[in-house]
Each structure stands twice: as structure tokens, then as C-alpha cells.
Design an enzyme around this catalytic site. Structure first.
Site, PDB file in Angstrom:
ATOM      1  N   ARG A 227       0.814  -1.223   0.000  1.00  0.00           N
ATOM      2  CA  ARG A 227       0.000   0.000   0.000  1.00  0.00           C
ATOM      3  C   ARG A 227       0.853   1.281   0.000  1.00  0.00           C
ATOM      4  O   ARG A 227       0.506   2.287   0.616  1.00  0.00           O
ATOM      5  CB  ARG A 227      -0.963   0.004   1.191  1.00  0.00           C
ATOM      6  CG  ARG A 227      -2.140  -0.935   0.962  1.00  0.00           C
ATOM      7  CD  ARG A 227      -3.167  -0.812   2.054  1.00  0.00           C
ATOM      8  NE  ARG A 227      -2.577  -1.141   3.353  1.00  0.00           N
ATOM      9  CZ  ARG A 227      -3.074  -0.779   4.527  1.00  0.00           C
ATOM     10  NH1 ARG A 227      -4.173  -0.051   4.568  1.00  0.00           N
ATOM     11  NH2 ARG A 227      -2.496  -1.146   5.640  1.00  0.00           N
ATOM     12  N   GLU A 228       1.964   1.230  -0.732  1.00  0.00           N
ATOM     13  CA  GLU A 228       2.853   2.383  -0.761  1.00  0.00           C
ATOM     14  C   GLU A 228       2.146   3.638  -1.289  1.00  0.00           C
ATOM     15  O   GLU A 228       2.363   4.742  -0.791  1.00  0.00           O
ATOM     16  CB  GLU A 228       4.080   2.110  -1.646  1.00  0.00           C
ATOM     17  CG  GLU A 228       5.052   1.083  -1.119  1.00  0.00           C
ATOM     18  CD  GLU A 228       4.658  -0.347  -1.479  1.00  0.00           C
ATOM     19  OE1 GLU A 228       3.507  -0.570  -1.898  1.00  0.00           O
ATOM     20  OE2 GLU A 228       5.510  -1.245  -1.316  1.00  0.00           O
TER      21      GLU A 228
ATOM     22  N   HIS B  66     -16.790  11.545   2.899  1.00  0.00           N
ATOM     23  CA  HIS B  66     -15.556  11.140   2.218  1.00  0.00           C
ATOM     24  C   HIS B  66     -14.653  12.322   1.904  1.00  0.00           C
ATOM     25  O   HIS B  66     -13.644  12.191   1.240  1.00  0.00           O
ATOM     26  CB  HIS B  66     -15.877  10.344   0.951  1.00  0.00           C
ATOM     27  CG  HIS B  66     -16.556   9.053   1.279  1.00  0.00           C
ATOM     28  ND1 HIS B  66     -17.904   8.978   1.470  1.00  0.00           N
ATOM     29  CD2 HIS B  66     -16.065   7.817   1.517  1.00  0.00           C
ATOM     30  CE1 HIS B  66     -18.214   7.728   1.782  1.00  0.00           C
ATOM     31  NE2 HIS B  66     -17.125   7.009   1.818  1.00  0.00           N
TER      32      HIS B  66
END
Ligand code: GLN
Ligand code: ZN
Length: 758
Positions: free
Chosen positions: A15-16, A695
Site C-alpha cells: 500500500r505504498e 468522504h
């Protein structure tokens, strides 16, 4: 035989992308550092594909946030409100993605919707009267040029004009067709730029072709490509479709000047028949989407080879994935804890490359049946897999119509509930989760790594719950929640406790932007072993005189956000999960919980994309699965449900048939159009259309929320309206959350006062 892939995951093997993007948001790295990181990531991905001999390596499938948003920017469809911020290009891009609040201005983000029948969310393009569509920049070739500079020829991927227009929302007075001329011109420019850059293959994604198309739609599609393809020069063009078949325009596709056509043989029910009846003309290559891009089970080489051989008899074929690999995790190698007997059945993105590479080799091998690769693969399918629980299978068989029906009708339940719960007008509540602070995540992490004992973990969780209840009481919410701190994810949490599930440590799949999910895997029959939520909910309720909602995820969502078996029907899996949730619902009721929310965020996800296919009974059994969960509760127990990010307009009737007492749903981002539909359909369930968008980090003002509520009251009776955000608050920061909720509560109070006066 060669093979191609449509697209690759991009969130990063660890998840870089998520972490770097978030650092950039927090100004911990500069834009230059951030973009350098992106270049490195892209190169890493291409090299991996090269290693596995992919012949058509995609570029521009990598995106910092979302591919549709990239397309929107590429086409210059940036609304004035973002341009007026006068910030740099990258900031403008992210302001469209997440909204922006700063001294330069205060703007809301784009609407977000589910990408076809997946749990990936795209940013909906918005066309305004002054939108001037044209090719804005050459960013779509950035990847191509970078790859070329390190000696890799890639196939740039873009979303096509038909799909762009289909998914765009028109804000002003213009009609969609008013944008066609400019769109055509923009795509001509794109194709000419590809030719100039020496692009060998350009992939144009047109997934909207798998939806129902009428004559006008087909004509529009033909009109676009008749014109655009005239300008392709030496660049070959691959028309790529996925998530279904192209039965409404297959013959037109054959007649157009494409060089390759990508069809989905996994979800496209009629794809095989279409090409069998009319093979693609000899000037085109069929990119045969035989490898399931959406699921994680190993491919059966026998099936794939048989189909490949048949298809190659009368056309040129290249093996392809059925859709982008964006929808599966990176690699099974990341799973160090998983039993190797389970692991061997799975294939994530890297492993799919390996599978395709092997299939291509076997295809060339006359004696492939004796080939070790083939034998190994076939051994997997010999084991009789995995039906383990006769008891569950029998319970399913014994279900009667009665098990799906609540005995007291909703109108009567309503009276008993009003009396029992004694809530104010316009009751305020939240959707369930509260911000997952660093501390909360750390508590979970420490426990997972065995650094703290179970007792310490429970103690810490109780402290988080207590703080959360105190906060909610202090700001004056009416119906409380426990905050969901013990849950990493609303589906994984249940998956981990249900027998029959397997879950991953690192199987992240992008859900939207920087957000990833780890879908659990249904491996055998599903059974609840013990109560899953009762302790925490009971504890939370013990802290307050106000009602605390019991919080569950529904069977449809649990199934739709899991990787399902491919050899058992959806209905059977859904009913098994429903039986497990039903036991939990009854236990919560027995523990003194009066309001139970069963989330069905993904109700619509596996509904066929074509209305023509709706008679396949998906909706029917999905709704029944939900009802099975709550049919046996007392009339006083109030059942809530929550849904988000999909079109509900055309399934309003079915949603009402779920027979919940209250539904909260996402509406803030989709501009409340759903309210008209509710009114038109005499929707009976009480409703809480989200009053603000969670969001986005921006804080909505009291006036803004009050105005939204007033609009809602024009369509919904005051007795039926609830006041809540549009989704769970887990991804938000604490401060913005408290500030937003206070504004929401103040708005509700203001309105109550006004209503009392009248
Ligand atoms: N109860 C869940 C939460 O608040 C619902 C999340 C969702 O709808 N995606 O997090
Ligand atoms: Zn939601």
C-alpha cells in the site's frame, strides 16, 4: 500464444501509494518527491510484468487517485469551482477528488459511484454549460514515455468517449449530445498524439458497451469511432470491454476499424456464442478475456486451453484477463500465515501473470497433457473441495416462506416503536463507525502482534467505546453507536469470526483513492460459531440511557465484498450468511438492544448490469436474505439498514421490500435526486438521506445542512425523516468529525424549533 492484461493494481504491494499520497496531503513530502515516488512505482510494476512475459504491458492504468478522474482532467472537464481556487494542477486534481477547504476557497468533491458491478469507486465527471471539452494535457502519455525511456514498449490505456459520456453527469441546461462534437475532436487529438509518440497499441476502455444499449446508443458509439479511427495512423487500437458481453453492438464492432477487440468471457454470458456465430474479421485480433480478473481462485487450465483452442480455429487470438487486475490483491506471497493447502487454490495479480504465462506455454505444447505444469494444475481440481458443514446445508433446505416474513406489518410496528423509543422529531444519529485514531489502530495492531493480552485489548477497546459514548452524549446525538473500533473493516470483521471464511493479512484491494479493503474469502460452508458483537454492544449500551444501535453487516454485503466460491450459487452462500446474522440479531435483542442496524452497503453490487438480465433472480434472493436476518425479531425492535454509493433509483421498490424500519443512505454526493423517487414510490421505510459527505475532509456549515434538510422535508414527511451523515466516520479525523456533527445536530435543533413554531 501471447497474453495481455487490461490493467494492474496500483495501490502498491504494501500500500505504498496510499501512504505516500497521505504524506503528500499532510505536506510531509514535496510534490517533487511524491511524483518521483510515482515514477518508481510504475517502473516496478512494468518490470514485474516483463519478468512474467506479458506481451502487452499497460501504461496509464496507474492513477494517483482514480482513472475516471484522470480522464476528466485529460478532457479538460474541470469545473470552474476548482479552477477558481487557482492552485497548482496537482492540488486542483485532488480538490476534485476530496474537496478543498483553505484560504483559496471551499469546494465540495466530485460525486463518487461504484464502478459497474465492483466495489471500486470512481469519481463521476460533471459537465457544466461552460465545460469546454478538449485535450488538456499529455499526461496520459507520461507513463508510456517513461517506460519507453527504460526500454519497455507499453500500451497506454484510456477510458473511451462512449463510457465517459455515459457515466458523466450533466449539471447545466445542456444535453449530453451537445458535448459529442468536442469529445470526438479531443479523442482524435489523443489518437494523433499516440501516433506521433510512436505508440504501437492504444487500449480504449469502453465498459459501458456491456450495459443495455438502444439504437441511439449504438449509433452514438459507431459515430464516435467511425470518425476517431480515421486518425490512428500507425497506432493500432484495441477496443477493450469488460464486466459483461457486448450483445447490442457486436456486429457494429466487427464493422469498425479496430485492430483488436477485448471481450469478457467470464462475466459476458453471451460472449462465447457471439464470437462462435460470427468470428471477428481477419483484420482484428481477439483479446480473449478468459482469466477472471475479479476473483482469486486458480484458473482451470483445461477449461482455458479448450476455449483458447476453439477460439483460435477461426480468428487471431491473444489471451487476456476478463477485466483489470485492479480488483484483486498483489500477491499470495504476502500471506505468510495462510495454510499452504489453502493457499495453493489462490491466484492474485502476480500469480495470474504466472498462470497466463504457463497457459501460453502449454498452448504451444502438443503434448500439454503430459506437461508437469498442466498436471499440477489439474491436481488442484481433483480434490473434492470443501463442502464441510452438513448441518448448515440442512438448515438451508428446511427454510420455509415464513422464515422470510416479519409477522407484524411495518405500519403497526412503527407505532409500538415510537412509543418504546421515545425519540424527538428528526432524530439524529450516525452510521456506525467513529474516527479510527492512531491510538485505536495501535491497540488493534498490538493485540494482533501479541504485544498485549486479550484482557488488555478488551480494556482498551472499552475505553475507546466509553469516550465515544461520552462524546455523543455531550454533543447531543439521539441514537448512539459504539464506534466500531474493534473493526478493521465491516466485512472482514465478520469474516474472521465466521466458520468457512479465510482471510488475508495483506490482500488489499483499492476501494477508492487511498482507501483499500481486504476482502475475506469464502472457502467452505458458513456458520456462526459464537456471538460476534454482543459483548461490545452490551457494554456500550450499559454506559448510556439513550439507545445504542447494534451494528451488523448484512449477508448481501458480506458476500459481495468477499471473494466468493465459483462453484456454489450466490443464493446458497447468501442464505448461509443470513442464517449466521439472524442468530446474531436475536442474541442482540435478547441482550436488551432495541435498535439493530444491518448494513447493506453493497446490496446492488451483483445485480446484472443489463436490465434484460434482471429476471435472473438476484434481487429476489438478495432481499430475501436480508429479511431472513430480521424476520423473527419482536415488533418493538427497530431494524435499520444503511446503503451507499450506488444508484438506488430503479430499485426503490425492492429496498422498501427489505422491510426494515429505517434506512440511512448516501445522498449528499448525488445531489438528492433520489428523494423524488422515494416520493413517487410511496416509500414506507423511514429515511435518513445523508446530510453531508463524509468522504471529504471539509466541514459542512449549519446553514448548508439546514438547507439540505429543508429540501428533504419537501419530499419526506417529518415523522419519517432522520438526520445523519451519509456514511461511517472511520476515515475522518477527530476534529473535523466533531465539528461536522455539532453543525448537523444544531441544524436539526434549529429545524425542530421552527417546526414547533408553525
Ligand atoms: N456501519 C459502517 C460504518 O459506519 C457502514 C460503512 C459503509 O456503509 N461502508 O463504518
Ligand atoms: Zn456507507
Amino acid at each position: 500464444m501471447k497474453y495481455s492484461i487490461i490493467g494492474f493494481p496500483r495501490i502498491g504491494i504494501h500500500r505504498e501509494l496510499k501512504f505516500e499520497t497521505e504524506k503528500y496531503f499532510r505536506n510531509e513530502i514535496t510534490q517533487i518527491q511524491y511524483l518521483e515516488f510515482v515514477r518508481e512505482q510504475r517502473a516496478l510494476q512494468w518490470n514485474k510484468q516483463l519478468e512474467h512475459h506479458v506481451s502487452f504491458i499497460p501504461s496509464n492504468d496507474y492513477s494517483l487517485y482514480d482513472g475516471m478522474l484522470d480522464t476528466t482532467v485529460m478532457l479538460n472537464a474541470i469545473e470552474k469551482r476548482y479552477l477558481d481556487l487557482n492552485v497548482d494542477d496537482l492540488k486542483t486534481y485532488f480538490s476534485m477528488a476530496r474537496g478543498y477547504q483553505g484560504k483559496e476557497g471551499d469546494v465540495k468533491a466530485h460525486t463518487m459511484k461504484k464502478w459497474f458491478n465492483t466495489n471500486y469507486h470512481y469519481m463521476v465527471p460533471e459537465l457544466e454549460d461552460d465545460t469546454c471539452i478538449k485535450l488538456r494535457n499529455l499526461d496520459f502519455l507520461q507513463g508510456y514515455k517513461q517506460a519507453k525511456s527504460i526500454g519497455i514498449e507499453t500500451k497506454p490505456v484510456i477510458i473511451g468517449p462512449y463510457t465517459f459520456l455515459d457515466l458523466a453527469k450533466v449539471n447545466g441546461t445542456k444535453d449530453k449530445k451537445d458535448y459529442v462534437t468536442d469529445l470526438k475532436k479531443a479523442y482524435i487529438d489523443i489518437i494523433e498524439q499516440c501516433h506521433q509518440a510512436g505508440v504501437a497499441w492504444l487500449q480504449i476502455d469502453e465498459p459501458s458497451l456491456v450495459k443495455d444499449m438502444d439504437q441511439n446508443d449504438v449509433a452514438l458509439f459507431v459515430d464516435f469511432y467511425q470518425e476517431i479511427l480515421k486518425y490512428k495512423g500507425t497506432t493500432k487500437v484495441l477496443l477493450q470491454t469488460y464486466f459483461g458481453d457486448v450483445r447490442d453492438c457486436y456486429h457494429e464492432i466487427c464493422g469498425l476499424n479496430f485492430d483488436g477487440v477485448g471481450l469478457d468471457f467470464v462475466e459476458g454470458k453471451q460472449t462465447y456464442d457471439l464470437v462462435k456465430q460470427t468470428p471477428l474479421p481477419k483484420d482484428k485480433i481477439l483479446f480473449a478475456g478468459l482469466i477472471n480478473g475479479k476473483n482469486i481462485w486458480k484458473a482451470n487450465y483445461q477449461d482455458i486451453l479448450r476455449q483458447l483452442k476453439q477460439l483460435s480455429e477461426n480468428q487471431n487470438v491473444i489471451l487476456n484477463t476478463s477485466c483489470s487486475l485492479l480488483h484483486v490483491p498483489y500477491t499470495i506471497e504476502n500471506e505468510t500465515q495462510m495454510d499452504s493447502n489453502i493457499k495453493k487454490h489462490f491466484s492474485f495479480a502476480y500469480e495470474k501473470l504466472k498462470e497466463m504465462d504457463e497457459i501460453c506455454q502449454l498452448f504451444e505444447d502438443e503434448h500439454y497433457q503430459e506437461n508437469e505444469l498442466y498436471i499440477q494444475n489439474q491436481n488442484l481440481f481433483k480434490e473434492s473441495v470443501l463442502r464441510t458443514n452438513q448441518q448448515v446445508q440442512d438448515a438451508l433446505k428446511a427454510l420455509k416462506e415464513d422464515d422470510f416474513i416479519r409477522q407484524v406489518p411495518r405500519s403497526q410496528r412503527r407505532l409500538v416503536q415510537k412509543e418504546k423509543l421515545n425519540l424527538p422529531l428528526l432524530p439524529t444519529t450516525t452510521i456506525g463507525s467513529f474516527p479510527q485514531t492512531k491510538e485505536v489502530k495501535q491497540t488493534r495492531f498490538k493485540y494482533k502482534k501479541g504485544k498485549i493480552s486479550y484482557d488488555d485489548y478488551c480494556h482498551e477497546m472499552q475505553r475507546h467505546i466509553k469516550e465515544c459514548i461520552e462524546l455523543q452524549e455531550k454533543i447531543g446525538l439521539d441514537v448512539l453507536v459504539h464506534g466500531e473500533f474493534e473493526r478493521n473493516d465491516m466485512v472482514e470483521y465478520f469474516g474472521q469470526q465466521l466458520q468457512g471464511y479465510v482471510f488475508t493479512e495483506n490482500g488489499w484491494v483499492q476501494s477508492y483513492g487511498t482507501r483499500g479493503l481486504k476482502p475475506p474469502i469464502i472457502f467452505s460452508d458458513i456458520k456462526r460459531v459464537k456471538p460476534m458483537t454482543v459483548d461490545v454492544i452490551k457494554y456500550a449500551q450499559s454506559l448510556s440511557k439513550k439507545e445504542v444501535k447494534g451494528m451488523l453487516t448484512g449477508p448481501v454485503t458480506i458476500l459481495n465484498w468477499s471473494f466468493p466460491r465459483v462453484d456454489i450459487s450466490l443464493k446458497e452462500m447468501m442464505y448461509q450468511i443470513a442464517l449466521a446474522i439472524k442468530e446474531e440479531v436475536l442474541d442482540l435483542q435478547a441482550a436488551g438492544i432495541h435498535i439493530i442496524q444491518i448494513d447493506e452497503a453493497a446490496l446492488r453490487e451483483k445485480l446484472p448490469l443489463r436490465k434484460a438480465d434482471w429476471h435472473h433472480d438476484y434481487l429476489d434472493f438478495a432481499i430475501k436474505a436480508f429479511r431472513l436476518c430480521h424476520s423473527k425479531v419482536n415488533p418493538e425492535t427497530q431494524i435499520h439498514t444503511h446503503m451507499c454509493y450506488s444508484e438506488f433509483e430503479d430499485i426503490i421498490k425492492e429496498i422498501d421490500d427489505m422491510d426494515a424500519d429505517v434506512i440511512t443512505f448516501e445522498a449528499a454526493r448525488s445531489k438528492l435526486t433520489i428523494l423524488d423517487e422515494l416520493k413517487k414510490n410511496d416509500f414506507e421505510t423511514e429515511v435518513g438521506p445523508g446530510v453531508y459527505d463524509i468522504h471529504s475532509p471539509r466541514i459542512p456549515s449549519v446553514t448548508e445542512i439546514e438547507a439540505a434538510l429543508k429540501v428533504m422535508l419537501e419530499k419526506i414527511s417529518v415523522e419519517s425523516l432522520w438526520v445523519n451523515p451519509d456514511c461511517g466516520l472511520k476515515t475522518r479525523g477527530e476534529n473535523e468529525t466533531v465539528a461536522s456533527l455539532i453543525n448537523m445536530i444544531t441544524a436539526a435543533q434549529n429545524l425542530r424549533k421552527q417546526l414547533n413554531k408553525n
